[in-house]
Enzyme design. Sequence first.
Site, PDB file in Angstrom:
ATOM      1  N   TYR A 131       0.839  -1.208   0.000  1.00 39.61           N
ATOM      2  CA  TYR A 131       0.000   0.000   0.000  1.00 39.61           C
ATOM      3  C   TYR A 131       0.871   1.253   0.000  1.00 39.61           C
ATOM      4  O   TYR A 131       0.695   2.150  -0.831  1.00 39.61           O
ATOM      5  CB  TYR A 131      -0.931  -0.021   1.222  1.00 39.61           C
ATOM      6  CG  TYR A 131      -1.596   1.304   1.520  1.00 39.61           C
ATOM      7  CD1 TYR A 131      -2.628   1.788   0.716  1.00 39.61           C
ATOM      8  CD2 TYR A 131      -1.185   2.074   2.616  1.00 39.61           C
ATOM      9  CE1 TYR A 131      -3.235   3.012   0.991  1.00 39.61           C
ATOM     10  CE2 TYR A 131      -1.789   3.297   2.902  1.00 39.61           C
ATOM     11  CZ  TYR A 131      -2.802   3.757   2.090  1.00 39.61           C
ATOM     12  OH  TYR A 131      -3.398   4.974   2.361  1.00 39.61           O
ATOM     13  N   LYS A 135       1.237   4.143  -2.960  1.00 31.05           N
ATOM     14  CA  LYS A 135       0.946   5.568  -2.735  1.00 31.05           C
ATOM     15  C   LYS A 135       2.192   6.413  -3.056  1.00 31.05           C
ATOM     16  O   LYS A 135       2.081   7.508  -3.615  1.00 31.05           O
ATOM     17  CB  LYS A 135       0.494   5.804  -1.289  1.00 31.05           C
ATOM     18  CG  LYS A 135      -0.826   5.151  -0.904  1.00 31.05           C
ATOM     19  CD  LYS A 135      -2.028   5.735  -1.631  1.00 31.05           C
ATOM     20  CE  LYS A 135      -2.339   7.138  -1.197  1.00 31.05           C
ATOM     21  NZ  LYS A 135      -3.566   7.648  -1.884  1.00 31.05           N
TER      22      LYS A 135
HETATM   23  N1  LIG Z   1      -7.651   5.969   6.121  1.00 23.63           N
HETATM   24  C1  LIG Z   1      -6.447   6.341   6.594  1.00 23.63           C
HETATM   25  O1  LIG Z   1      -6.099   6.087   7.752  1.00 23.63           O
HETATM   26  C2  LIG Z   1      -5.500   7.128   5.725  1.00 23.63           C
HETATM   27  C3  LIG Z   1      -4.249   7.488   6.259  1.00 23.63           C
HETATM   28  C4  LIG Z   1      -3.378   8.223   5.462  1.00 23.63           C
HETATM   29  C5  LIG Z   1      -3.740   8.595   4.181  1.00 23.63           C
HETATM   30  N2  LIG Z   1      -4.946   8.207   3.693  1.00 23.63           N
HETATM   31  C6  LIG Z   1      -5.289   8.615   2.320  1.00 23.63           C
HETATM   32  O2  LIG Z   1      -6.360   9.529   2.391  1.00 23.63           O
HETATM   33  C7  LIG Z   1      -7.178   9.401   1.229  1.00 23.63           C
HETATM   34  C8  LIG Z   1      -8.621   9.209   1.649  1.00 23.63           C
HETATM   35  O3  LIG Z   1      -8.725   7.991   2.368  1.00 23.63           O
HETATM   36  P1  LIG Z   1     -10.052   7.535   3.119  1.00 23.63           P
HETATM   37  O4  LIG Z   1      -9.666   7.204   4.505  1.00 23.63           O
HETATM   38  O5  LIG Z   1     -11.172   8.477   2.874  1.00 23.63           O
HETATM   39  O6  LIG Z   1     -10.317   6.157   2.353  1.00 23.63           O
HETATM   40  P2  LIG Z   1     -11.641   5.290   2.274  1.00 23.63           P
HETATM   41  O7  LIG Z   1     -12.634   5.696   3.284  1.00 23.63           O
HETATM   42  O8  LIG Z   1     -11.170   3.867   2.242  1.00 23.63           O
HETATM   43  O9  LIG Z   1     -12.217   5.680   0.843  1.00 23.63           O
HETATM   44  C9  LIG Z   1     -11.558   5.297  -0.333  1.00 23.63           C
HETATM   45  C10 LIG Z   1     -12.386   5.773  -1.487  1.00 23.63           C
HETATM   46  O10 LIG Z   1     -11.723   5.361  -2.684  1.00 23.63           O
HETATM   47  C11 LIG Z   1     -12.670   4.694  -3.488  1.00 23.63           C
HETATM   48  N3  LIG Z   1     -12.045   3.720  -4.355  1.00 23.63           N
HETATM   49  C12 LIG Z   1     -11.350   2.610  -4.043  1.00 23.63           C
HETATM   50  N4  LIG Z   1     -11.002   1.965  -5.180  1.00 23.63           N
HETATM   51  C13 LIG Z   1     -11.483   2.692  -6.213  1.00 23.63           C
HETATM   52  C14 LIG Z   1     -11.450   2.539  -7.602  1.00 23.63           C
HETATM   53  N5  LIG Z   1     -10.859   1.495  -8.200  1.00 23.63           N
HETATM   54  N6  LIG Z   1     -12.048   3.472  -8.364  1.00 23.63           N
HETATM   55  C15 LIG Z   1     -12.676   4.545  -7.803  1.00 23.63           C
HETATM   56  N7  LIG Z   1     -12.750   4.727  -6.495  1.00 23.63           N
HETATM   57  C16 LIG Z   1     -12.150   3.806  -5.697  1.00 23.63           C
HETATM   58  C17 LIG Z   1     -13.629   4.039  -2.529  1.00 23.63           C
HETATM   59  O11 LIG Z   1     -14.813   3.690  -3.211  1.00 23.63           O
HETATM   60  P3  LIG Z   1     -15.799   2.533  -2.645  1.00 23.63           P
HETATM   61  O12 LIG Z   1     -16.615   3.190  -1.561  1.00 23.63           O
HETATM   62  O13 LIG Z   1     -16.596   2.159  -3.848  1.00 23.63           O
HETATM   63  O14 LIG Z   1     -14.916   1.434  -2.142  1.00 23.63           O
HETATM   64  C18 LIG Z   1     -13.801   5.191  -1.537  1.00 23.63           C
HETATM   65  O15 LIG Z   1     -14.683   6.142  -2.046  1.00 23.63           O
HETATM   66  C19 LIG Z   1      -6.577   8.246   0.425  1.00 23.63           C
HETATM   67  O16 LIG Z   1      -5.704   8.754  -0.539  1.00 23.63           O
HETATM   68  C20 LIG Z   1      -5.776   7.471   1.442  1.00 23.63           C
HETATM   69  O17 LIG Z   1      -4.698   6.769   0.831  1.00 23.63           O
HETATM   70  C21 LIG Z   1      -5.849   7.507   4.437  1.00 23.63           C
END
Ligand SMILES: NC(=O)c1ccc[n+]([C@@H]2O[C@H](COP(=O)([O-])OP(=O)(O)OC[C@H]3O[C@@H](n4cnc5c(N)ncnc54)[C@H](OP(=O)(O)O)[C@@H]3O)[C@@H](O)[C@H]2O)c1
Length: 311
Positions: A131, A135
Amino acid sequence: MSLIDMPVLVLLTGSTGQLGQELIRSCPANVELVACDRSKLNLSDADACKTIVETYRPDWVLNAGAYTAVDRAEQEPWLANVVNADGPQALALALARHGGQMLQLSTDFVFDGQQGSPYQPHQPVAPLGVYGASKAAGEVQVQRALGDRAHVLRTSWVYGPLGSNFLLTMLRLHQAKVAEEEPLAVVADQVGCPTSTLNLAAACWRLIQRASQEQDAAIQEQQQPSILHWSDAGAASCYDFAVAIGELAVAAGLLQQAAVVKPITTADYPTPARRPSYSLLACSASSAALGLEPQHWREALKDVIAILASA
Ligand SMILES: NC(=O)c1ccc[n+]([C@@H]2O[C@H](COP(=O)([O-])OP(=O)(O)OC[C@H]3O[C@@H](n4cnc5c(N)ncnc54)[C@H](OP(=O)(O)O)[C@@H]3O)[C@@H](O)[C@H]2O)c1
């Protein structure tokens, strides 16, 4: 000119995610938002990424969509890379042709956690798992395609009132463990900083505001750093976070009782993906650039729990 009087067209990916939903809720009045869920834009389809940029010609792509299943990524690295690197690259290449800027969300998992002090944005990355590597590759692709029109915002331990996250999991587990009269075991040797989607979305909108102003004012020298770090303030282990969730949820009337939280080590709770043991992000440069002061994670947690308690 402020964001209030400057119309901006923003194409948002990942609109169903926890950050995506908060970005929609907090969208500034002058932003025309094209919110894309997976059915409208699948990030694993490079042609679709190109077409959507050609269709809307957005001022910004705000890429909140990502393959975020850290452990599952170890089993399907190809998919993680396609979604987290190839999709953003296709969006960025299309933007490079048609104009516009990109805000690419990224993660503390690009670092290996061995440093023992907060990571600065310019430091070399060394991801431990698929992962984080996917990224990190996305960051490079977007920057290579767009140069100073690419803005990478790394964050950590994201949680909020919606979606799937550590807070909502811990609330369920506190309740279950109290009923089972069992302790709740949580790792105490992974340290980072929780970040609420409320504060993270505010930082995203502020970044878009600031960078749009600079472009609008035709400022030649780029003001915003190309990589920014944004988390809430302070530091916590997963154990500290789980204890605080229990305490604050009881105080807010969301839980009747908190479970006893038992500190364990990462070795006690093996996972398919290795995680950095210390992944604090140094945010002062970003804080100055954005003109935003991070809220302490415990205060931010209190705010999110209050939202859940009032729902
Ligand atoms: N969560 C964390 O702790 C964390 C920490 C550091 C950085 N980040 C970064 O912050 C950002 C937002 O994360 P988040 O926590 O909001 O993540 P999240 O809740 O897991 O949401 C991910 C989103 O991406 C969509 N997605 C996944 N695969 C896809 C695809 N093939 N095509 C189109 N959409 C797709 C998902 O759609 P579905 O609903 O259809 O699955 C969902 O809308 C991301 O870049 C993540 O890497 C997150």
